[in-house]
Design a protein around this motif. Sequence first.
Motif, PDB file in Angstrom:
ATOM      1  N   ILE A  76      68.470  38.646 -21.315  1.00  0.00           N
ATOM      2  CA  ILE A  76      69.733  38.164 -20.755  1.00  0.00           C
ATOM      3  C   ILE A  76      70.859  38.757 -21.587  1.00  0.00           C
ATOM      4  N   PHE A  77      71.843  39.362 -20.907  1.00  0.00           N
ATOM      5  CA  PHE A  77      72.920  40.067 -21.612  1.00  0.00           C
ATOM      6  C   PHE A  77      74.040  39.087 -21.940  1.00  0.00           C
ATOM      7  N   GLU A  78      74.092  38.686 -23.196  1.00  0.00           N
ATOM      8  CA  GLU A  78      75.033  37.624 -23.569  1.00  0.00           C
ATOM      9  C   GLU A  78      76.477  37.998 -23.271  1.00  0.00           C
ATOM     10  N   ASP A 125      72.707  41.260 -27.196  1.00  0.00           N
ATOM     11  CA  ASP A 125      74.042  41.850 -27.111  1.00  0.00           C
ATOM     12  C   ASP A 125      73.952  43.261 -27.667  1.00  0.00           C
ATOM     13  N   SER A 126      75.097  43.903 -27.879  1.00  0.00           N
ATOM     14  CA  SER A 126      75.049  45.316 -28.265  1.00  0.00           C
ATOM     15  C   SER A 126      74.428  45.513 -29.649  1.00  0.00           C
TER      16      SER A 126
END
Lengths: 317, 317
Positions: free
Chosen positions: B235-237, B301-302
Motif C-alpha cells: 500500500i503506497f502511503e 513510501d519512497s
Amino acid sequence: MQNTPKEWNLIDVIKYRVQRQNKNTVVPLGDDAFVFKNFPGYSVICQDMMVEDVHFKTDYCSAYSLGHKSLAVNLSDIAAMGARPHFIQCSLSLPAKYTTESWLDDFYKGMVALADEHGCEVIGGDLTASTDKISIDVSVYGSCEHPLTRKGVKSGDLLLSSGPLGLSYTGFLALNKNINGYEEAKKKHTQPLPRLDLVQTISQNHQKIHALMDCSDGLVNDSLQLIPENGGLHIFEESLPVHQETAQLAIDLGRSVTELVLWGGEDYELLMAIHPDDYSLFQDWKLIGQFTNSPGVFLTDSHAQKEIKEFKGWKHF
Amino acid sequence: MQNTPKEWNLIDVIKYRVQRQNKNTVVPLGDDAFVFKNFPGYSVICQDMMVEDVHFKTDYCSAYSLGHKSLAVNLSDIAAMGARPHFIQCSLSLPAKYTTESWLDDFYKGMVALADEHGCEVIGGDLTASTDKISIDVSVYGSCEHPLTRKGVKSGDLLLSSGPLGLSYTGFLALNKNINGYEEAKKKHTQPLPRLDLVQTISQNHQKIHALMDCSDGLVNDSLQLIPENGGLHIFEESLPVHQETAQLAIDLGRSVTELVLWGGEDYELLMAIHPDDYSLFQDWKLIGQFTNSPGVFLTDSHAQKEIKEFKGWKHF
C-alpha cells in the motif's frame, strides 16, 4: 496477519455447512453479492423477520428450530404463490452468548435440513452482533410459471384449507404454559412445514384456483385479505379443521376450540378459493367456508349464523 | 370488523410511499410474495443488516438517514458486482416509540429518495415489533451482463480506489465525540453514496478489471479479501486518498491520518485491481497499491516499507 476477526472463522463454519452444487450458480457465496443464471418462468421473492421475545423465546426454541422455522415461514410464502424456492439469504444478529460455532452450526443445520428437502440453498446474508436480542431475517428467491395471488375470489367460491388450523397456537400455549404432552402441536409451532408438497398439484390446476395464500396470522385475519370489496365470508363452524390436540387443550384450559381455530396463527397451511364445481380436484383439502356478496364475516352452523364483529387476532403493535 | 391491527394502517403508509410503476412487475407488493419478469443477463442478490447501537446510534442517525444508509450499503454490493439494482425488500423491527406513521414515513422517504435515483423500487419486506432496539435488514435484487468478482488478482496488478478512504470513519468520530464541523465526513457516514455512477464505465471495461469489491470494512480488511494465495500487497502511503476533513481531524485528535485511512470502514467506495498497462482507462480512480507475489501487507513510501502485522479493523464480535 495477527488478530484477525473472530467472525471470519464463524463465516467459514456457515459456509462449510450450507454450500451446495447448483448448476445455476455463477458467483458463489463469499463475494459482495451472489450471482446466478435465471430460471424459467417468473421470479418470486419474499422476506420475513423473526425477533426474540416477539416471535419466539429461547426457552423452548432451540437454535436448530430457529434455523428451521425462519426458513419455513418464507418457504410458505413461496408455496402460496405456487412457486418453487431456489436461493436463501439469512441475516442474523446475535447477542454475544450465541456467537459460538456450535450455536451457528445448530442453527444452520436446522435451516439446511429443510432447504435440502426442497432443493434450495443458503447463498448469502449477514452476521452481526446484537446488544440484546436475536433477530433473524430470511429472504428467499424462487420461480414459477403461473403465479397465484390473493386477488380473484368470486362470490360463491369455496374456501379450503390444506390442513388443521389452530394447531400451532395449541403448541404455543402448551409451551408457554409449560404443559406436558401436545407434541404434534409443539412441533407444528417450533418447526412448521411449509406446504411446498402441494405446489405440483396447485400448478397443474392453476386455472381452477381463484386465490391462494398462506395462513400465517390466523384464519379470520388472513381470510380478510381474500374477501373482495363489498363481499363477505361464511365460515362453517362444524367443518373447521380441528386437530385432536387442539380439541384436548381447549377442554384442558376451558377455552372455546372455535376461537383457537379462528384466531390462532402460524399454521403455515394454505388457504384456497375455488368455484364449487371444482372441489373434486382438491378433495384432500378441508372445506371451511364460502364467500358471499354481502359484507361481513359470519360463523355459521346448521342452525344459525353469527357475525364476527371484533378482531381478536395477532397484532404486531 | 372493529379493532383491526394498527400495522395495517402503517403498512398502507409504507405502500403509499414506495409503490412505483415497473414494467417487469407481475404481482405487486401486498401479496405473499412479489413476482416479476426476469431481466436480461444474470441475477444478482445481496442482503445486509444494520442494528441499533452496533452499527448506528439514533442520537445522530435520523429515520431518513437510516432509510438511506440501509439501502446504500446494499446498493454498494450491487455496484461491486458491476450490476444494476431493480427491487428492494426491507425488514424492520421497531421498538414501540418508533412505530409511528411519521417515523416510518421519514425512514421510507430516505430509502425511496436513493432508490429513485437508481431506478429501483421497494417491493416487500416485513414490519415487526422489537422489545428494545431497531434492526433493519435490506435485500436487493439486481442484474448484470458481466459479473465482476473478488477473485482474479494477479501479481503486479495495481489496486485502485474510487474515492477517499477513512472519510466515513472521520464522520463517525466527529459524531461520536460531538465535534462541530466535519460536515462532509458526517454526511459520508450517515448517508453514504453507493458508487453505481461508475457501473457504466466498469461494464464497458469489464474485460480489463481483474477484481472488484466495495470497501465497507476498511482498506486493509477488505484488501485481504483480494490478495491471492501466497501473494501480498504493497500500500503506497504517500498516495493514500485522504480527504481534507480526515487530515484535519487526525491533527485535532492527535491521531495518525494513515491509520484512519487504513482501518476506517464504511466508505462504500469501490476497490479495483487492474494490470498496470490499463491504468489510463481508470484515471479518475486513485492508485493506492500494488499486489505482489510474496506474502504480507506492507505500507511503503519512497524510503521504506513496513509490514502491517496486526489487524486493527472493525470486528463484529
